[in-house]
Design a protein around this motif. Structure first.
Motif, PDB file in Angstrom:
ATOM      1  N   GLU A  13       0.979  -1.263   0.056  1.00 33.21           N
ATOM      2  CA  GLU A  13       0.139   0.079  -0.160  1.00 33.21           C
ATOM      3  C   GLU A  13       0.788   1.458  -0.013  1.00 33.21           C
ATOM      4  O   GLU A  13       0.498   2.330  -0.270  1.00 33.21           O
ATOM      5  N   ASN A  14       2.162   1.207   0.268  1.00 27.28           N
ATOM      6  CA  ASN A  14       2.950   2.280   0.413  1.00 27.28           C
ATOM      7  C   ASN A  14       3.614   2.621  -1.039  1.00 27.28           C
ATOM      8  O   ASN A  14       4.301   3.679  -0.990  1.00 27.28           O
ATOM      9  N   PHE A  15       3.320   1.950  -2.021  1.00 24.45           N
ATOM     10  CA  PHE A  15       3.825   2.053  -3.319  1.00 24.45           C
ATOM     11  C   PHE A  15       2.804   2.356  -4.302  1.00 24.45           C
ATOM     12  O   PHE A  15       1.515   1.789  -4.245  1.00 24.45           O
ATOM     13  N   VAL A  16       3.194   2.700  -5.625  1.00 26.04           N
ATOM     14  CA  VAL A  16       2.421   2.507  -6.856  1.00 26.04           C
ATOM     15  C   VAL A  16       2.900   1.234  -7.383  1.00 26.04           C
ATOM     16  O   VAL A  16       3.854   0.890  -7.834  1.00 26.04           O
ATOM     17  N   PRO A  17       1.938   0.314  -7.296  1.00 29.70           N
ATOM     18  CA  PRO A  17       2.143  -1.001  -7.916  1.00 29.70           C
ATOM     19  C   PRO A  17       1.826  -1.177  -8.985  1.00 29.70           C
ATOM     20  O   PRO A  17       0.992  -0.770  -9.712  1.00 29.70           O
ATOM     21  N   VAL A  18       2.686  -1.836  -9.887  1.00 24.15           N
ATOM     22  CA  VAL A  18       2.459  -1.887 -11.256  1.00 24.15           C
ATOM     23  C   VAL A  18       3.361  -3.404 -11.747  1.00 24.15           C
ATOM     24  O   VAL A  18       4.417  -3.846 -11.464  1.00 24.15           O
ATOM     25  N   ALA A  19       2.444  -4.145 -12.612  1.00 23.19           N
ATOM     26  CA  ALA A  19       3.041  -5.129 -13.431  1.00 23.19           C
ATOM     27  C   ALA A  19       3.043  -4.990 -14.847  1.00 23.19           C
ATOM     28  O   ALA A  19       2.076  -4.494 -15.479  1.00 23.19           O
ATOM     29  N   LYS A 108      12.599  15.615  -1.000  1.00 23.08           N
ATOM     30  CA  LYS A 108      11.406  16.332  -0.362  1.00 23.08           C
ATOM     31  C   LYS A 108      10.279  15.943  -1.563  1.00 23.08           C
ATOM     32  O   LYS A 108       9.340  16.569  -1.974  1.00 23.08           O
ATOM     33  N   TYR A 109      10.226  14.435  -1.376  1.00 24.60           N
ATOM     34  CA  TYR A 109       9.049  13.794  -2.347  1.00 24.60           C
ATOM     35  C   TYR A 109       7.732  14.089  -1.458  1.00 24.60           C
ATOM     36  O   TYR A 109       7.769  14.083  -0.267  1.00 24.60           O
ATOM     37  N   ALA A 110       6.506  14.357  -2.091  1.00 22.17           N
ATOM     38  CA  ALA A 110       5.305  14.692  -1.690  1.00 22.17           C
ATOM     39  C   ALA A 110       4.821  13.598  -0.842  1.00 22.17           C
ATOM     40  O   ALA A 110       4.129  13.823   0.364  1.00 22.17           O
ATOM     41  N   ASN A 111       5.017  12.292  -1.125  1.00 17.98           N
ATOM     42  CA  ASN A 111       4.627  11.166  -0.600  1.00 17.98           C
ATOM     43  C   ASN A 111       3.139  11.244  -0.421  1.00 17.98           C
ATOM     44  O   ASN A 111       2.481  10.829   0.621  1.00 17.98           O
ATOM     45  N   LYS A 112       2.265  11.596  -1.591  1.00 16.72           N
ATOM     46  CA  LYS A 112       0.843  11.379  -1.033  1.00 16.72           C
ATOM     47  C   LYS A 112       0.208  10.112  -1.055  1.00 16.72           C
ATOM     48  O   LYS A 112       0.801   9.332  -1.738  1.00 16.72           O
ATOM     49  N   ALA A 113      -0.770  10.111  -0.824  1.00 15.64           N
ATOM     50  CA  ALA A 113      -1.674   8.791  -0.798  1.00 15.64           C
ATOM     51  C   ALA A 113      -1.640   8.330  -2.135  1.00 15.64           C
ATOM     52  O   ALA A 113      -2.079   8.926  -3.199  1.00 15.64           O
ATOM     53  N   VAL A 114      -1.545   6.941  -2.212  1.00 16.12           N
ATOM     54  CA  VAL A 114      -1.827   6.120  -3.732  1.00 16.12           C
ATOM     55  C   VAL A 114      -3.224   5.998  -3.918  1.00 16.12           C
ATOM     56  O   VAL A 114      -4.007   5.379  -3.142  1.00 16.12           O
ATOM     57  N   PRO A 115      -3.804   6.397  -4.865  1.00 18.37           N
ATOM     58  CA  PRO A 115      -5.454   6.489  -4.967  1.00 18.37           C
ATOM     59  C   PRO A 115      -5.596   4.932  -5.332  1.00 18.37           C
ATOM     60  O   PRO A 115      -5.005   4.219  -6.135  1.00 18.37           O
ATOM     61  N   ALA A 116      -7.010   4.607  -5.108  1.00 17.47           N
ATOM     62  CA  ALA A 116      -7.456   3.441  -5.726  1.00 17.47           C
ATOM     63  C   ALA A 116      -7.633   3.395  -6.805  1.00 17.47           C
ATOM     64  O   ALA A 116      -8.215   4.500  -7.812  1.00 17.47           O
TER      65      ALA A 116
ATOM     66  N   GLN B  41       4.742   7.693 -14.161  1.00 13.64           N
ATOM     67  CA  GLN B  41       4.562   9.173 -14.170  1.00 13.64           C
ATOM     68  C   GLN B  41       3.530   9.272 -13.093  1.00 13.64           C
ATOM     69  O   GLN B  41       3.666  10.398 -12.538  1.00 13.64           O
ATOM     70  N   GLU B  42       2.816   8.468 -12.660  1.00 11.50           N
ATOM     71  CA  GLU B  42       1.762   8.529 -11.463  1.00 11.50           C
ATOM     72  C   GLU B  42       2.772   8.698 -10.155  1.00 11.50           C
ATOM     73  O   GLU B  42       2.475   9.515  -9.513  1.00 11.50           O
ATOM     74  N   ALA B  43       3.734   7.900 -10.147  1.00  5.83           N
ATOM     75  CA  ALA B  43       4.623   7.965  -8.967  1.00  5.83           C
ATOM     76  C   ALA B  43       5.174   9.406  -9.055  1.00  5.83           C
ATOM     77  O   ALA B  43       5.362   9.730  -7.869  1.00  5.83           O
ATOM     78  N   ARG B  44       5.404   9.933 -10.007  1.00  3.19           N
ATOM     79  CA  ARG B  44       6.298  11.368 -10.024  1.00  3.19           C
ATOM     80  C   ARG B  44       5.286  12.298  -9.442  1.00  3.19           C
ATOM     81  O   ARG B  44       5.626  13.116  -8.737  1.00  3.19           O
ATOM     82  N   GLU B  45       3.918  12.185  -9.985  1.00  2.00           N
ATOM     83  CA  GLU B  45       2.909  13.201  -9.533  1.00  2.00           C
ATOM     84  C   GLU B  45       2.505  13.201  -8.065  1.00  2.00           C
ATOM     85  O   GLU B  45       2.588  13.958  -7.328  1.00  2.00           O
ATOM     86  N   LEU B  46       2.763  11.988  -7.604  1.00  2.00           N
ATOM     87  CA  LEU B  46       2.515  11.559  -6.134  1.00  2.00           C
ATOM     88  C   LEU B  46       3.442  11.702  -5.276  1.00  2.00           C
ATOM     89  O   LEU B  46       3.523  11.901  -3.941  1.00  2.00           O
ATOM     90  N   GLY B  47       4.714  11.468  -5.525  1.00  2.00           N
ATOM     91  CA  GLY B  47       6.076  11.743  -5.053  1.00  2.00           C
ATOM     92  C   GLY B  47       6.212  10.274  -4.182  1.00  2.00           C
ATOM     93  O   GLY B  47       6.308  10.166  -2.948  1.00  2.00           O
ATOM     94  N   ARG B  48       5.793   9.250  -4.784  1.00  2.00           N
ATOM     95  CA  ARG B  48       5.649   7.867  -4.105  1.00  2.00           C
ATOM     96  C   ARG B  48       6.694   7.033  -4.728  1.00  2.00           C
ATOM     97  O   ARG B  48       7.064   6.968  -6.048  1.00  2.00           O
ATOM     98  N   PRO B  49       7.177   5.917  -4.101  1.00  2.00           N
ATOM     99  CA  PRO B  49       8.152   4.998  -4.765  1.00  2.00           C
ATOM    100  C   PRO B  49       7.140   3.896  -5.535  1.00  2.00           C
ATOM    101  O   PRO B  49       5.963   3.910  -5.425  1.00  2.00           O
ATOM    102  N   ILE B  50       7.737   2.981  -6.169  1.00  2.00           N
ATOM    103  CA  ILE B  50       7.120   2.160  -7.266  1.00  2.00           C
ATOM    104  C   ILE B  50       7.592   0.641  -6.993  1.00  2.00           C
ATOM    105  O   ILE B  50       8.759   0.326  -6.508  1.00  2.00           O
ATOM    106  N   LEU B  51       6.438  -0.238  -6.950  1.00  2.00           N
ATOM    107  CA  LEU B  51       6.861  -1.658  -6.615  1.00  2.00           C
ATOM    108  C   LEU B  51       6.604  -2.255  -8.121  1.00  2.00           C
ATOM    109  O   LEU B  51       5.342  -2.101  -8.575  1.00  2.00           O
ATOM    110  N   PHE B  52       7.471  -2.772  -8.619  1.00  2.00           N
ATOM    111  CA  PHE B  52       7.537  -3.107 -10.137  1.00  2.00           C
ATOM    112  C   PHE B  52       7.699  -4.777 -10.126  1.00  2.00           C
ATOM    113  O   PHE B  52       8.803  -5.135  -9.870  1.00  2.00           O
ATOM    114  N   TRP B  53       6.368  -5.509 -10.733  1.00  2.00           N
ATOM    115  CA  TRP B  53       6.714  -7.046 -10.948  1.00  2.00           C
ATOM    116  C   TRP B  53       6.570  -7.182 -12.698  1.00  2.00           C
ATOM    117  O   TRP B  53       5.764  -6.991 -13.086  1.00  2.00           O
ATOM    118  N   THR B  54       7.753  -7.914 -12.875  1.00  2.00           N
ATOM    119  CA  THR B  54       7.653  -8.094 -14.192  1.00  2.00           C
ATOM    120  C   THR B  54       8.343  -9.382 -14.767  1.00  2.00           C
ATOM    121  O   THR B  54       9.211  -9.948 -13.959  1.00  2.00           O
TER     122      THR B  54
END
Lengths: 314, 54
Positions: A13-19, A108-116, B41-54
Motif C-alpha cells: 500500500e506504500n507503493f504505486v504497484p505496477v505489473a 522532498k518527495y510529496a509522498n501523497k496517498a496512492v489512489p484506488a 508518471q503517476e509515482a512522480r506526480e504523487l511523490g511515491r515509490p514504485i513496486l514493479f513486478w515484471t
C-alpha cells in the motif's frame, strides 16, 4: 503465492504497484534493444538496474523480477527472478521502505496517498463494448470437475517449477466490437458468424497455461462452429450456446466442445451475463509454452466470462 | 481419451472448475497498474515509490 500474502499486501500500500511485460522494456536481443534504447522507460529501468548490487541485477540475461524504486528510478531494493518466497520479498519491501524514508526527505518527495484504481484492462480491450475475461488451466480429467488442482498455501513447493506445473492457470482477454452479433436473429437455433467464432478460436483457444504461445493462424483453425438459440420468452433474453472447435499446426493442437449461457438486455443492447466454457484435449508444444516434456494429449479447459468492473475496494 | 458430453447440467460446474477461485486470485487485492511508464508518471506526480513486478 507472494502477492496473496496479507503482510505483503499491506506493505504494498506504500507503493504505486505496477505489473508489466519485461521483454520490450529491456530486450535481450540486439535488434529490439536498439529499437528501445532511447525510450525513457527503458532508460529509467536500465539506470535503476545498473545501480543495483551485483547479483541482484541480471545482465546479460532476463530482467524478470521484482523491483522497488523511487519515482526517478532511484534504487530501493529488488532482485531478478524473485517471486516465490514471501518472506524474502517482505524483507526486501521493508528494507525499501527504510531507504524510502531517507530518500523522500532528502528529495522532498510529496509522498501523497496512492489512489484506488479498479482493475486495469490491457489497452487493446479496454473500453470495448464486449470484453471477456479468459481463464484457462490443465484439468485432471474430463469427467470430474472437482478433481481440478488448485493452489493452496503449503500444498505445493512454491519455489519449484514442478510445483507450479501442478496447479498452473492463466488469464487472457478478448474483446468484440459488436455484441449484437452474438444474439440470435430469430427463434430458431443458428450458427454465429464464422469470423466471430474463428477470432475466438485463434486468439484464446490457445495453450498458454504455463507460458507464452502464439495465436493460431486462420488456416490452422480446421473447424469452428458455435450455435445460439433463445431459451423461453423472458427478458432479459436467455441465450444458450453450443459448438465445437479444432485447431492444428504440426503436432500442436486443441480440440474442444463449447457450451455457454448468456443474458441479453434488448433495450440496452448489451449483455448482462455471458459465460462460455471449452473442454478438450491439448497436444504438442510451442516454443515458449513449457510443454516440451508434457506434450499430451491431455485435458485443458478454457472459460470465458463477461467482464464487469468490480466496486473499488481501496 | 476423447469424454462425457459437456451438458447444460454440468456447464456451470465446469465453468467454476476452470476459473480461478478467490484464493487463487487474492493477488488482485493489490491495485496493480498494468503499464510501467504511466505508473512511473503517476509515482512522480504523487511523490511515491514504485513496486514493479515484471
Amino acid at each position: 503465492m507472494v502477492w496473496s500474502d496479507q503482510r505483503i499486501q499491506k506493505l504494498a500500500e506504500n507503493f504505486v504497484p505496477v505489473a508489466d511485460e519485461v521483454y520490450m522494456l529491456y530486450p535481450e536481443d540486439p535488434y529490439n534493444l536498439e529499437r528501445v534504447k532511447d525510450e525513457p522507460a527503458h532508460q529509467l529501468f536500465k539506470r535503476f538496474g545498473e545501480s543495483m548490487p551485483k547479483g541482484d541485477w541480471n545482465h546479460p540475461g532476463t530482467k524478470q523480477g521484482i523491483y522497488l524504486m523511487g519515482p526517478d528510478g532511484e534504487y530501493l531494493e529488488g532482485r531478478f527472478a524473485a517471486g516465490s518466497d514471501p518472506k524474502d520479498i517482505a524483507q526486501r519491501i521493508e528494507r525499501a521502505l527504510e531507504r524510502w524514508e531517507k530518500l523522500r526527505k532528502d528529495k522532498k518527495y510529496a509522498n501523497k496517498a496512492v489512489p484506488a484504481v479498479g482493475e486495469q484492462l490491457p489497452p487493446d480491450v479496454a473500453g470495448k463494448p464486449m470484453v471477456l475475461r479468459v481463464s484457462l488451466r490443465d484439468l485432471k480429467s474430463l469427467d470430474k470437475p472437482s478433481a481440478t488442482p488448485r493452489w493452496r498455501e503449503g500444498a505445493f513447493d512454491d519455489g519449484a517449477w514442478a510445483g507450479f506445473m501442478q496447479w498452473a492457470w492463466n488469464q487472457n482477454w478478448i474483446a468484440f466490437d459488436e455484441p449484437q452479433r452474438w444474439i440470435p436473429r430469430g427463434d430458431d437455433e443458428h450458427k454465429l458468424p464464422d469470423e466471430l467464432v474463428r477470432k475466438l478460436c485463434r486468439e484464446v483457444l490457445v495453450d498458454n497455461v504455463r507460458g507464452q504461445a502464439p495465436p493460431w493462424d486462420d488456416e490452422q483453425v480446421e473447424h469452428a462452429e458455435l450455435r445460439v438459440r433463445r431459451v423461453g420468452r423472458g427478458t432479459p433474453w436467455l441465450l444458450a450456446y453450443s459448438g465445437e472447435a479444432r485447431m492444428k499446426h504440426g503436432e500442436r493442437g486443441y480440440e474442444a466442445s463449447l457450451l455457454g449461457e448468456a443474458e441479453w438486455d434488448p433495450a440496452r443492447k448489451e449483455f448482462v451475463r455471458f459465460e462460455l466454457v471449452a473442454l478438450g484435449m491439448r497436444r504438442g508444444a510451442a516454443q515458449f509454452n513449457q510443454r516440451e516434456n508434457d506434450k499430451g494429449p491431455k485435458p485443458m479447459g478454457v472459460a470465458l466470462r463477461l467482464y464487469r468492473p468490480a466496486p473499488k475496494s481501496r | 481419451l476423447l469424454q462425457p458430453a459437456l451438458t447444460t447440467e454440468n456447464r456451470a460446474e465446469w465453468m467454476a472448475a476452470v476459473e480461478p477461485d478467490a484464493t487463487e486470485t487474492a493477488y488482485r487485492a493489490i491495485p496493480w497498474r498494468n503499464q510501467f511508464w504511466p505508473a512511473v508518471q503517476e509515482a512522480r506526480e504523487l511523490g511515491r515509490p514504485i513496486l514493479f513486478w515484471t
